[in-house]
Scaffold this motif. Sequence first.
Motif, mmCIF file in Angstrom:
data_model
loop_
_atom_site.group_PDB
_atom_site.id
_atom_site.type_symbol
_atom_site.label_atom_id
_atom_site.label_comp_id
_atom_site.label_asym_id
_atom_site.label_seq_id
_atom_site.Cartn_x
_atom_site.Cartn_y
_atom_site.Cartn_z
ATOM 1 N N LEU A 85 0.485 -1.162 -0.206
ATOM 2 C CA LEU A 85 0.059 -0.224 -0.070
ATOM 3 C C LEU A 85 0.666 1.320 0.062
ATOM 4 O O LEU A 85 1.669 1.110 0.334
ATOM 5 C CB LEU A 85 -1.225 -0.041 1.382
ATOM 6 C CG LEU A 85 -1.921 0.987 1.727
ATOM 7 C CD1 LEU A 85 -2.724 1.150 0.256
ATOM 8 C CD2 LEU A 85 -2.669 0.618 2.527
ATOM 9 N N ALA A 86 0.200 2.216 -0.439
ATOM 10 C CA ALA A 86 0.701 3.660 -1.095
ATOM 11 C C ALA A 86 0.081 4.880 -0.106
ATOM 12 O O ALA A 86 -1.188 4.797 -0.605
ATOM 13 C CB ALA A 86 1.832 3.773 -2.106
ATOM 14 N N VAL A 87 0.144 5.105 0.479
ATOM 15 C CA VAL A 87 -0.580 6.438 1.331
ATOM 16 C C VAL A 87 -0.385 7.858 1.050
ATOM 17 O O VAL A 87 0.919 8.397 1.095
ATOM 18 C CB VAL A 87 -0.715 5.914 2.419
ATOM 19 C CG1 VAL A 87 -1.701 7.595 2.750
ATOM 20 C CG2 VAL A 87 -1.685 4.496 2.621
ATOM 21 N N GLN A 88 -1.130 8.133 0.733
ATOM 22 C CA GLN A 88 -0.722 9.747 -0.387
ATOM 23 C C GLN A 88 -1.532 11.151 1.112
ATOM 24 O O GLN A 88 -3.153 10.632 0.860
ATOM 25 C CB GLN A 88 -1.217 10.932 -1.488
ATOM 26 C CG GLN A 88 -1.029 11.625 -1.632
ATOM 27 C CD GLN A 88 -1.097 12.493 -2.796
ATOM 28 O OE1 GLN A 88 -2.317 12.581 -2.836
ATOM 29 N NE2 GLN A 88 -0.250 12.964 -3.292
ATOM 30 N N LEU A 89 -1.180 11.361 1.937
ATOM 31 C CA LEU A 89 -1.965 11.567 3.121
ATOM 32 C C LEU A 89 -2.125 13.859 2.204
ATOM 33 O O LEU A 89 -1.559 13.947 1.578
ATOM 34 C CB LEU A 89 -0.647 11.967 4.091
ATOM 35 C CG LEU A 89 -1.319 13.812 5.137
ATOM 36 C CD1 LEU A 89 -2.266 12.946 6.316
ATOM 37 C CD2 LEU A 89 0.225 14.014 6.481
ATOM 38 N N VAL A 90 -2.878 14.332 2.644
ATOM 39 C CA VAL A 90 -3.541 15.170 2.356
ATOM 40 C C VAL A 90 -4.149 15.348 3.750
ATOM 41 O O VAL A 90 -5.739 14.834 4.027
ATOM 42 C CB VAL A 90 -5.018 15.401 0.840
ATOM 43 C CG1 VAL A 90 -5.893 16.535 0.749
ATOM 44 C CG2 VAL A 90 -4.517 14.663 -0.396
ATOM 45 N N TYR A 91 -4.493 16.919 3.613
ATOM 46 C CA TYR A 91 -5.588 17.672 5.230
ATOM 47 C C TYR A 91 -5.672 19.575 4.327
ATOM 48 O O TYR A 91 -4.712 19.945 3.438
ATOM 49 C CB TYR A 91 -4.213 17.666 5.758
ATOM 50 C CG TYR A 91 -3.367 18.640 6.070
ATOM 51 C CD1 TYR A 91 -3.706 19.742 7.041
ATOM 52 C CD2 TYR A 91 -2.504 18.191 6.021
ATOM 53 C CE1 TYR A 91 -2.562 20.663 6.716
ATOM 54 C CE2 TYR A 91 -1.395 19.019 5.622
ATOM 55 C CZ TYR A 91 -0.851 20.916 6.830
ATOM 56 O OH TYR A 91 -0.222 21.428 6.722
ATOM 57 N N PHE A 92 -6.516 20.184 5.729
ATOM 58 C CA PHE A 92 -6.961 21.279 4.719
ATOM 59 C C PHE A 92 -7.333 21.594 6.619
ATOM 60 O O PHE A 92 -7.493 21.092 7.277
ATOM 61 C CB PHE A 92 -8.073 21.690 4.014
ATOM 62 C CG PHE A 92 -9.244 20.770 4.589
ATOM 63 C CD1 PHE A 92 -10.225 21.065 5.150
ATOM 64 C CD2 PHE A 92 -9.827 19.853 3.581
ATOM 65 C CE1 PHE A 92 -11.608 20.849 5.841
ATOM 66 C CE2 PHE A 92 -11.352 18.915 4.443
ATOM 67 C CZ PHE A 92 -11.814 19.648 5.061
ATOM 68 N N ARG A 93 -6.797 23.009 6.199
ATOM 69 C CA ARG A 93 -7.153 23.873 7.649
ATOM 70 C C ARG A 93 -7.199 25.264 7.450
ATOM 71 O O ARG A 93 -6.566 25.636 6.347
ATOM 72 C CB ARG A 93 -6.003 23.100 8.731
ATOM 73 C CG ARG A 93 -4.402 23.738 8.361
ATOM 74 C CD ARG A 93 -3.828 23.648 9.631
ATOM 75 N NE ARG A 93 -2.426 23.988 9.106
ATOM 76 C CZ ARG A 93 -1.229 23.756 9.657
ATOM 77 N NH1 ARG A 93 -1.409 23.249 10.987
ATOM 78 N NH2 ARG A 93 -0.609 24.297 8.890
ATOM 79 N N GLY A 94 -7.500 26.428 8.403
ATOM 80 C CA GLY A 94 -7.155 27.755 8.255
ATOM 81 C C GLY A 94 -8.058 28.409 6.844
ATOM 82 O O GLY A 94 -8.764 27.457 6.608
ATOM 83 N N ILE A 95 -7.201 29.238 7.043
ATOM 84 C CA ILE A 95 -8.293 29.904 5.712
ATOM 85 C C ILE A 95 -7.101 29.623 4.211
ATOM 86 O O ILE A 95 -6.121 30.567 3.873
ATOM 87 C CB ILE A 95 -7.707 31.657 6.066
ATOM 88 C CG1 ILE A 95 -8.532 31.461 7.142
ATOM 89 C CG2 ILE A 95 -8.514 31.913 4.790
ATOM 90 C CD1 ILE A 95 -9.919 31.563 7.414
ATOM 91 N N GLY A 96 -7.679 28.921 3.457
ATOM 92 C CA GLY A 96 -7.458 28.186 2.042
ATOM 93 C C GLY A 96 -5.917 27.481 2.113
ATOM 94 O O GLY A 96 -5.860 26.842 0.865
ATOM 95 N N GLU A 97 -5.710 26.747 2.948
ATOM 96 C CA GLU A 97 -5.169 26.921 2.841
ATOM 97 C C GLU A 97 -5.481 24.602 2.855
ATOM 98 O O GLU A 97 -6.102 23.785 3.317
ATOM 99 C CB GLU A 97 -3.558 25.849 4.768
ATOM 100 C CG GLU A 97 -2.785 25.430 4.728
ATOM 101 C CD GLU A 97 -1.948 25.283 5.545
ATOM 102 O OE1 GLU A 97 -0.895 24.157 5.757
ATOM 103 O OE2 GLU A 97 -1.942 25.771 6.123
ATOM 104 N N CYS A 98 -4.129 23.854 1.734
ATOM 105 C CA CYS A 98 -5.029 22.702 1.451
ATOM 106 C C CYS A 98 -3.994 21.908 0.622
ATOM 107 O O CYS A 98 -3.382 22.294 -0.155
ATOM 108 C CB CYS A 98 -6.278 22.252 0.130
ATOM 109 S SG CYS A 98 -7.189 20.426 0.255
ATOM 110 N N ARG A 99 -2.874 20.990 1.773
ATOM 111 C CA ARG A 99 -1.898 20.045 1.400
ATOM 112 C C ARG A 99 -2.024 18.768 0.850
ATOM 113 O O ARG A 99 -2.382 18.124 2.072
ATOM 114 C CB ARG A 99 -1.186 20.876 1.972
ATOM 115 C CG ARG A 99 -0.075 22.348 2.388
ATOM 116 C CD ARG A 99 0.408 22.576 3.626
ATOM 117 N NE ARG A 99 2.091 22.727 2.841
ATOM 118 C CZ ARG A 99 1.726 23.683 1.545
ATOM 119 N NH1 ARG A 99 1.792 24.393 1.582
ATOM 120 N NH2 ARG A 99 3.240 23.556 1.084
#
Length: 250
Positions: A85-99
């Motif tokens: 398995l390969a996993v890519q982490l994606v998260y968002f928070r704050g004002i318009g931050e998504c990484r």
Amino acid sequence: MSERKDRAVGKAGATAPATHSQPGEIDRFLGAAKQLAPLANGQAGRLVFALDATMSRQPTWDLACSLQARMFEVTSRTSESGGGLAVQLVYFRGIGECRASGWVGEPARLTGLMRGIACEGGQTQIARVLRHVRDEAKAVPVRAFVYVGDAMEEDVDALAALAGELGLRGIRGFVFQEGHDPAASGAFATIARLTGGAHARFDVNAPGSLLDLLRGAAAYAAGGREAMLRLAGSNTAVKGLIAAMDGGHR
């Protein structure tokens, strides 16, 4: 196949600068991600692991940090190709931050990335997550994504359109909800149905409930439906995911 670098996820799924974030923290995140070793086996099943990291999510973020490595435990015996398995982490928070991180094949490295991230107040950015999954799948094969959250503050029709695109690409969505917010419940169920995936609730005070759900999604990403069936056994949570997926195809 080359691995894509860590980056901010733009409003249309493209690279864009993050806003209103601590420069030192983001630099540490990117620095750690660049040190991640590329996957040894290009045949690994790929799972995008997306989380709401707005302020209300801190307890669940901490729980996900402690559990995510255990997603990988099932893949050595469920992967149909032996690629894991390969996993890519994606998260968002704050004002318009998504990484988004790079693709990670080692649980400890993903845990290290997650522990360096603190939740911040803000509104949901689920559409950006879905666009990112769609665009990522144009570069590498993505079998499934997990989304963990408790709220939805966006246009449901827009989310449905994006989910439909993912469903047409064969990318299953496993949408795991904390709490009982009705707007979230409706939107999450719609995303799951249109992707051919599953929507389920979990209790942050019962860690095993989320762990079983994550393992079910990981099994699917590593080995498809047959891998989920092998994992199910007496696991009622995984059986519930399978039943939800089957119901969504009727």
